[in-house]
Scaffold this active site. Structure first.
Site, PDB file in Angstrom:
ATOM      1  N   ASP A 104       6.840  63.149  40.947  1.00 51.83           N
ATOM      2  CA  ASP A 104       6.205  62.666  39.714  1.00 51.83           C
ATOM      3  C   ASP A 104       6.644  61.232  39.407  1.00 51.83           C
ATOM      4  OD1 ASP A 104       4.303  64.196  38.412  1.00 51.83           O
ATOM      5  OD2 ASP A 104       5.755  65.493  37.407  1.00 51.83           O
ATOM      6  N   LYS A 155      -2.609  72.572  39.777  1.00 52.55           N
ATOM      7  CA  LYS A 155      -1.826  71.906  40.832  1.00 52.55           C
ATOM      8  C   LYS A 155      -1.618  72.851  42.014  1.00 52.55           C
ATOM      9  CE  LYS A 155       0.463  68.838  37.553  1.00 52.55           C
ATOM     10  NZ  LYS A 155       1.661  68.444  36.805  1.00 52.55           N
ATOM     11  N   GLN A 158       7.367  70.362  34.847  1.00 53.71           N
ATOM     12  CA  GLN A 158       6.216  70.176  33.965  1.00 53.71           C
ATOM     13  C   GLN A 158       6.693  69.860  32.553  1.00 53.71           C
ATOM     14  OE1 GLN A 158       3.106  70.116  35.212  1.00 53.71           O
ATOM     15  NE2 GLN A 158       2.272  69.584  33.230  1.00 53.71           N
TER      16      GLN A 158
HETATM   17  N1  GUN Z   1       2.844  66.634  31.401  1.00 54.99           N
HETATM   18  C1  GUN Z   1       1.762  65.864  31.180  1.00 54.99           C
HETATM   19  N2  GUN Z   1       1.442  65.173  32.289  1.00 54.99           N
HETATM   20  C2  GUN Z   1       2.338  65.500  33.222  1.00 54.99           C
HETATM   21  C3  GUN Z   1       2.540  65.112  34.581  1.00 54.99           C
HETATM   22  O1  GUN Z   1       1.817  64.295  35.156  1.00 54.99           O
HETATM   23  N3  GUN Z   1       3.580  65.696  35.218  1.00 54.99           N
HETATM   24  C4  GUN Z   1       4.396  66.571  34.602  1.00 54.99           C
HETATM   25  N4  GUN Z   1       5.407  67.070  35.294  1.00 54.99           N
HETATM   26  N5  GUN Z   1       4.253  66.949  33.357  1.00 54.99           N
HETATM   27  C5  GUN Z   1       3.228  66.412  32.675  1.00 54.99           C
END
Ligand code: GUN
Length: 301
Positions: free
Chosen positions: A119, A52, A96
């Protein structure tokens, strides 16, 4: 029939290029900034966060990673989020997942200010999506799924979409998004009886259950579009929730793993961050506007 492969890598690259162009042409003196909260040592999470950060830099989005040890308490984590909420230079915040066992993820996600919740995991945004509100911040993976379906040119309205998996991150929001696009949606899960018979009715299959190779050729209606959200490691090899070889012989469209939904998730997160940045800037102008400042550049004058 041999399915046409839906190329997520290529579509994601195009989303990122368009975004980089829009950010470069933006007349703001500030750069959009994404804050990523990472707790603990989960190896997969570390890889996702690294990806990211790299992708953000490439499109012109600043990315600050705040790392905390596994032993951080919930209260301290909420304080850190509170500071990010109040920091005017931070436009988007993600935590996350997964979080360590002793931390309640819903409480943490509920504390991210909805307009910074890029998110879309705050239940407020999930609720707006369920109410078909266009202002909802929609989580990245479901947005990526929809974008990939759009590249096929298939008409969504009236189609039967079967979602396998009911997670807050993928299954539920993907189902809502498809419902909002006038699909007839079935949400299935590990307790569903006669799953193959239900999937056999699907024009669109969204496989997001985390079971390697679960969806078989015999489950697929001729000509269906199959989106595989699974990321499983079997004998060191990445594979999805769909038996790709078999299902490709029956479906009209299929996403590969890797190179399907995965790259779209990151691209859509960046798009959400830029949209949050723009909305926050506009909100700032509207505020100036309310105090009667003519010439503030806002569209109300
Ligand atoms: N863990 C698995 N997929 C994601 C996601 O798209 N965002 C976040 N923050 N954590 C995750």
């Amino acid at each position: 029939m041999t399915a046409q492969i839906i190329d997520g890598k290529q579509t994601a690259a195009k989303v990122r290029e368009d975004l980089a162009r829009r950010i470069a042409a933006d007349d703001s003196e500030e750069m959009p900034v994404l804050a990523v909260v990472l707790v603990g040592e989960n190896e997969a999470s570390r890889i996702y966060v690294r990806n990211k950060k790299k992708a953000a830099a490439e499109v012109g989005i600043g990315c600050e990673v705040l790392e905390f040890s596994d032993s951080i308490g919930e209260h301290a984590l909420l304080e850190a989020i509170g500071e990010l909420n109040d920091n005017p230079h931070v436009n988007g915040i993600i935590v996350q997942l997964p979080l360590p066992e002793h931390i309640n993820p819903l409480r943490v996600l509920s504390n991210i200010r909805p307009e910074k919740d890029v998110d879309g995991f705050n239940p407020y945004n999930a609720g707006l999506l369920a109410c078909r509100e266009p202002d909802a911040v929609v989580s990245a993976t479901p947005r990526g799924i929809l974008k990939l379906l759009e590249t096929t040119g298939i008409e969504l309205a009236g189609k039967h979409a079967v979602v396998i998996g009911r997670s807050n991150i993928v299954g539920r929001p993907a189902a809502m998004l498809l419902l909002n696009r006038d699909c007839t949606v079935s949400i299935t899960h590990s307790k569903t009886e006669n799953l193959p018979a239900i999937v056999r009715q699907a024009d669109i299959v969204i496989a997001a259950c985390g079971q390697a190779g679960l969806v078989k050729k015999e489950w697929i209606k001729e000509g269906a579009a199959v989106i595989d959200v699974g990321i499983n490691r079997v004998n060191g090899k990445l594979c999805g929730d769909v038996d790709f070889e078999g299902v490709s012989e029956k479906a009209a469209f299929i996403t590969p793993v890797p190179g399907g939904v995965g790259p779209m998730t990151v691209a859509m997160l960046l798009e959400n961050t830029y949209e949050a940045f723009r909305k926050q800037r506009f909100a700032g102008q509207a505020h100036e506007c309310r105090c009667g400042s003519h010439g503030c550049g806002c569209s109300h004058h």
